[in-house]
Design a protein around this motif. Structure first.
Motif, PDB file in Angstrom:
ATOM      1  N   TYR A 201     -52.366  42.815 -54.172  1.00  0.00           N
ATOM      2  CA  TYR A 201     -52.388  44.161 -53.630  1.00  0.00           C
ATOM      3  C   TYR A 201     -52.317  45.137 -54.407  1.00  0.00           C
ATOM      4  CZ  TYR A 201     -54.742  42.248 -49.115  1.00  0.00           C
ATOM      5  OH  TYR A 201     -55.415  41.717 -48.622  1.00  0.00           O
ATOM      6  N   ASN A 204     -50.435  52.257 -55.375  1.00  0.00           N
ATOM      7  CA  ASN A 204     -51.380  53.127 -55.228  1.00  0.00           C
ATOM      8  C   ASN A 204     -50.949  54.306 -56.001  1.00  0.00           C
ATOM      9  OD1 ASN A 204     -49.537  54.038 -53.696  1.00  0.00           O
ATOM     10  ND2 ASN A 204     -50.772  54.124 -52.150  1.00  0.00           N
ATOM     11  N   ASN A 222     -57.853  46.929 -56.840  1.00  0.00           N
ATOM     12  CA  ASN A 222     -57.296  47.778 -55.877  1.00  0.00           C
ATOM     13  C   ASN A 222     -55.783  47.850 -55.323  1.00  0.00           C
ATOM     14  OD1 ASN A 222     -55.191  46.040 -53.262  1.00  0.00           O
ATOM     15  ND2 ASN A 222     -56.467  44.436 -54.535  1.00  0.00           N
ATOM     16  N   ASP A 224     -54.104  49.267 -53.103  1.00  0.00           N
ATOM     17  CA  ASP A 224     -54.202  48.958 -51.200  1.00  0.00           C
ATOM     18  C   ASP A 224     -53.037  48.758 -50.207  1.00  0.00           C
ATOM     19  OD1 ASP A 224     -56.934  49.221 -51.182  1.00  0.00           O
ATOM     20  OD2 ASP A 224     -56.904  47.466 -50.944  1.00  0.00           O
ATOM     21  N   CYS A 226     -49.016  48.937 -50.424  1.00  0.00           N
ATOM     22  CA  CYS A 226     -47.826  50.106 -49.367  1.00  0.00           C
ATOM     23  C   CYS A 226     -46.575  50.218 -49.856  1.00  0.00           C
ATOM     24  CB  CYS A 226     -48.101  50.014 -47.859  1.00  0.00           C
ATOM     25  SG  CYS A 226     -48.115  49.456 -46.891  1.00  0.00           S
ATOM     26  N   ASN A 234     -48.324  43.809 -46.936  1.00  0.00           N
ATOM     27  CA  ASN A 234     -49.699  44.468 -47.516  1.00  0.00           C
ATOM     28  C   ASN A 234     -51.257  44.567 -46.559  1.00  0.00           C
ATOM     29  OD1 ASN A 234     -50.872  41.796 -46.583  1.00  0.00           O
ATOM     30  ND2 ASN A 234     -49.469  40.862 -48.208  1.00  0.00           N
ATOM     31  N   PRO A 235     -52.252  45.057 -46.462  1.00  0.00           N
ATOM     32  CA  PRO A 235     -52.838  44.643 -45.985  1.00  0.00           C
ATOM     33  C   PRO A 235     -53.319  43.686 -45.195  1.00  0.00           C
ATOM     34  CG  PRO A 235     -54.187  46.058 -47.240  1.00  0.00           C
ATOM     35  CD  PRO A 235     -52.053  45.187 -47.943  1.00  0.00           C
ATOM     36  N   CYS A 249     -49.910  47.615 -43.735  1.00  0.00           N
ATOM     37  CA  CYS A 249     -50.423  49.177 -44.541  1.00  0.00           C
ATOM     38  C   CYS A 249     -51.290  49.619 -43.434  1.00  0.00           C
ATOM     39  CB  CYS A 249     -50.809  47.909 -45.743  1.00  0.00           C
ATOM     40  SG  CYS A 249     -49.523  47.807 -47.285  1.00  0.00           S
TER      41      CYS A 249
END
Length: 326
Positions: A201, A204, A222, A224, A226, A234-235, A249
């Protein structure tokens, strides 16, 4: 004796003067052939002493070959011996004159507007017909030959979609002739983000992104993540109970699910010292655990928030923080 039947002699005292003689360029003012003309006044009668002269109407030193006339001597400066003018009406047109791009054979060499003319341009072959020419295939002339253009900036003259006005795409070719193949200006290029912690990931942070056709090392497609310094965040991360981190995230710290706490006395209330976070909100995955940590004594089933708080025993049976003494 001394008489003949002919009466055309114009100088019967000179034997070389008679209608059968040839007019001579001798300056004697004698009409040798008895035609009424003498010397240069009789240009049409040839003899070895006369010269063929030509009229130079435009005064450029070269005369019209169609005006050739036999003269003893040039009657004026306009009659000369050179007859190589191809246009005696223009003084700028003569053999050896500078050729220029004017649709005229200025130098009388039989060719109009050849490559040595002043004002010519260099034209470049446009093999693919895209309006841009190949710098390596040029032709000098006054006007563009068929299939040639003035532009020499094509980088692939066999591909009509590759030229300075082309659109760069990710296809392994320099479509816009800017010197780069599949550059960041490609319309179908991807945006890649730094994945410092290698969890798949990307960060951002906009300053850490790249646009390119191919995936750069250490980057993903991506943004994604945080927390790109922690591979467990991560997500796809698992939310951890009370760690004050947004492990998955989703924008919420310690969020959404429930805390499942051990219920060792099976009274339906959990022990706050032994809990796990369950994103499903059910605790079904944790046998022996219940939602919440409100039990103040998980070794005694009679002590929990629903229990009766007996007076005088100094025990907080209902877990309200106040043991009864009376």
């Amino acid at each position: 004796s001394g008489y003949v039947a002919d009466a055309t002699d114009c100088g019967d005292g000179v034997a070389t003067v008679n209608p059968g003689e040839t007019e001579m360029c001798d300056g004697s003012n004698v009409d040798e052939n008895c035609n009424g003309l003498v010397n240069d006044d009789d240009p049409g009668t040839p003899d070895s002493s006369k010269s063929m002269l030509y009229h130079d109407a435009d005064g450029d030193g070269y005369a019209d070959p169609a005006t050739g006339t036999l003269y003893c001597a040039s009657p004026d400066p306009w009659w000369i011996g050179d007859s190589s003018d191809c246009d005696d009406a223009s003084s700028s047109v003569y053999p050896g004159a500078p050729e220029s791009c004017n649709d005229v054979d200025d130098d009388c060499d039989g060719t109009v507007d050849e490559s040595d003319a002043s004002g010519t341009s260099t034209w470049y072959h446009d093999g693919d017909g895209d309006g841009y020419g190949d710098a390596g295939a040029s032709f000098v002339s006054c006007v563009a030959p068929l299939g040639y253009v003035a532009d020499a900036t094509d980088c692939d003259d066999a591909n009509a979609s590759a030229n300075p006005g082309g659109t760069e795409v990710c296809d392994g070719a320099d479509n816009d002739c800017d010197g780069s193949v599949d550059g960041s200006d490609a319309t179908d290029a991807s945006v890649w983000w730094m994945d410092a912690d290698g969890d798949g990931y990307g960060d951002n942070d906009y300053s850490l992104h790249q646009v390119s056709c191919d995936q750069p090392a250490g980057m993903v497609e991506n943004d994604d993540d945080c927390d790109d310094a922690d591979a467990s965040v991560n997500p796809d991360g698992t939310e951890v109970y009370l760690d004050l981190l947004d492990n998955d995230c989703n924008g919420i710290v310690d969020d959404s699910g429930v805390y499942c706490c051990a219920d060792t006395d099976f009274d339906g209330f959990g022990d706050g010292s032994d809990c796990v976070y369950d994103e499903t909100g059910t605790c079904d995955a944790y046998p022996g655990y219940v939602i919440g940590d409100s039990d103040c004594d998980d070794t005694d089933a009679s002590t929990n928030p629903d229990a009766y708080d007996w007076p005088y025993d100094l025990i907080d049976q209902d877990c309200d923080g106040f043991p009864t003494s009376s």
